[in-house]
Design an enzyme around this catalytic site. Structure first.
Site: not given
Ligand code: LLP
Length: 426
Positions: A245, A281-283, A323, A351-352
């Protein structure tokens, strides 16, 4: 910090490079549009985050595979000993395929099926994040039938406002995620009595692209209280999973979000005294700034408004449409000083009306044939792509220094058509 910058290119102009790779040359080799990821940036982001917790023994950083599940990206992170957070059988298979040890994999998600649970149990993953009582019972049945113990953390919904876009906020009571905070202790008691279930952790994830530490602070106070209560009640809590997050900079004109070190100091203050392992859990933080989407201008349409029509579209990068997300757009060849700025909508061929990458954006004047780079597209970019309008899935290229590899090639139209079958009655 990322490794995309203008440098003197093959053509002598200043050209945007991915590390040492000239993006004009890469576009000529691969065709457009394409995603391009930087190994050095992925590595740097992972290390900065992991090092912020170096003083806390046993910390496990599980990269959130959903942000970018390209095998080249996953393998790059696996080499650094990253764990992985997965949400489906497909993601679990990807993590295992690049050699992530199962004991570094956490499985999240509100709708895990029994088949997915069985696969994860047989693989021997670190833990399941359990999001409801029915899911707990299903996991108990599957684990018991296979004679295995499922290590679990309940995902607890703290009902805090993450102050982020409503579609990526997950920690309010009205969101589908997790179990209500007030029910947590009784669920842990229930879990302890079920066969095959080992309640060993607590999980919380309140949302994504959070740029203010306050919501984390509010959530982690509750996490700490729950940890202390469960400990006193005799539960052997080994770890707390603080989710992902942490936000990243998307705009050059906005204050930078908090650094991993600030976040680490907050986490330490909030839960450090529990004396348990920390899991994250960083993404986005790892992949977001490590990727770009390179596209070519097809036409510039002048009228009351200027539309710059490029060959990438909402099906390739849906974040602006879904978003209202802002992504910086840079011409791949650096404009000469004094180049006229034009306010334009940058749109795709889909086409949107919602098919845009930017609206009302002042950009250096662009012409048909010019290349542009949509920045900060490494997270939730390619993974959310579709074939809408029967457009081919966009290829993905991983760069390392002066080398590159097309880790996911562009399919052919024959591949697209061959994936489907006609019914025998037609
Ligand atoms: N852990 C859990 C349980 C999650 O649901 C998520 C993201 C993460 C970790 C990773 O979060 P991050 O570190 O990436 O913020 N598609 C959207 C974001 C969806 C996030 C879903 N869950 C966008 O493009 O902004």
């Amino acid at each position: 910090m990322h490794h995309f910058a203008y440098r003197r290119g093959v053509s002598h102009a200043n050209v945007l490079h991915a590390e040492e790779v000239d993006l004009c040359a890469l576009a000529a080799a691969v065709g457009t549009p394409f995603y391009c990821y930087s190994t050095a940036t992925l590595e740097r982001h992972y290390r900065v985050f992991a090092e912020a917790f170096a003083a806390h023994p046993g910390t496990l950083v599980c990269y959130s595979v959903k942000a970018n599940s390209n095998l080249g990206v996953l393998a790059t992170l696996a080499k650094l000993d990253a764990g992985m957070d997965v949400v489906s059988e497909g993601e679990l298979r990807r993590a295992l395929a690049v050699g992530v040890p199962p004991e570094r994999i956490a499985f999240s998600g509100v709708g895990k099926t029994k088949e997915e649970m069985a696969l994860a149990l047989d693989a021997g993953i670190f833990a399941f994040n359990v999001e409801s009582e029915p899911e707990l019972r299903a996991l108990s049945e599957v684990a018991d039938a296979r004679g295995r113990g499922a290590r679990i953390a309940f995902r607890v919904n703290p009902d805090v406002d993450a102050k982020t876009h409503h579609k990526i906020s997950t920690g309010k009571a009205e969101n589908k995620f997790g179990v209500p905070f007030e029910q947590a202790v009784s669920l842990y008691r229930q879990a302890a009595k079920l066969p095959g279930i080992l309640p060993v952790g607590i999980h919380m994830h309140i949302g994504s692209q959070i740029t203010d530490l306050e919501p984390f602070r509010n959530a982690f106070v509750l996490l700490h209280d729950l940890g202390a209560t469960l400990r006193t009640a005799g539960f052997a809590i080994e770890f707390v999973n603080l989710g992902g997050g942490l936000g990243i900079p998307y705009r050059h004109d906005e204050p930078a979000p908090p650094l991993p070190a600030d976040y680490a100091a907050l986490v330490n203050r909030a839960v450090g005294d529990l004396g348990v392992r920390l899991l994250f859990e960083p993404g986005r933080l790892i992949a977001g700034n490590a990727g770009i989407l390179v596209s070519r201008v097809i036409y510039v349409k002048q009228g009351d408004k200027t539309f710059t029509i490029i060959d990438a579209a909402m099906n390739d990068l849906i974040r602006p449409t879904l978003y209202e997300a802002h992504h910086e757009i840079l011409p791949v060849i650096e404009p000469m000083p004094g180049t006229r700025a034009v306010v334009t909508d940058v749109v795709g061929p889909v086409c949107e009306t919602g098919d845009y990458l930017a609206r009302g954006r002042p950009l250096p004047e662009l012409h048909a044939g010019d290349l542009v780079s949509v920045m900060t597209a490494g997270a939730y970019g390619a993974v959310l792509a579709s074939e809408y309008n029967s457009r081919l899935l966009v290829p993905e290229v991983l760069v390392s220094g002066s080398r590159y590899c097309v880790t996911r090639p562009r399919p052919s139209y024959d591949d697209m058509l061959a994936a489907e079958r006609l019914p025998e009655w037609i």
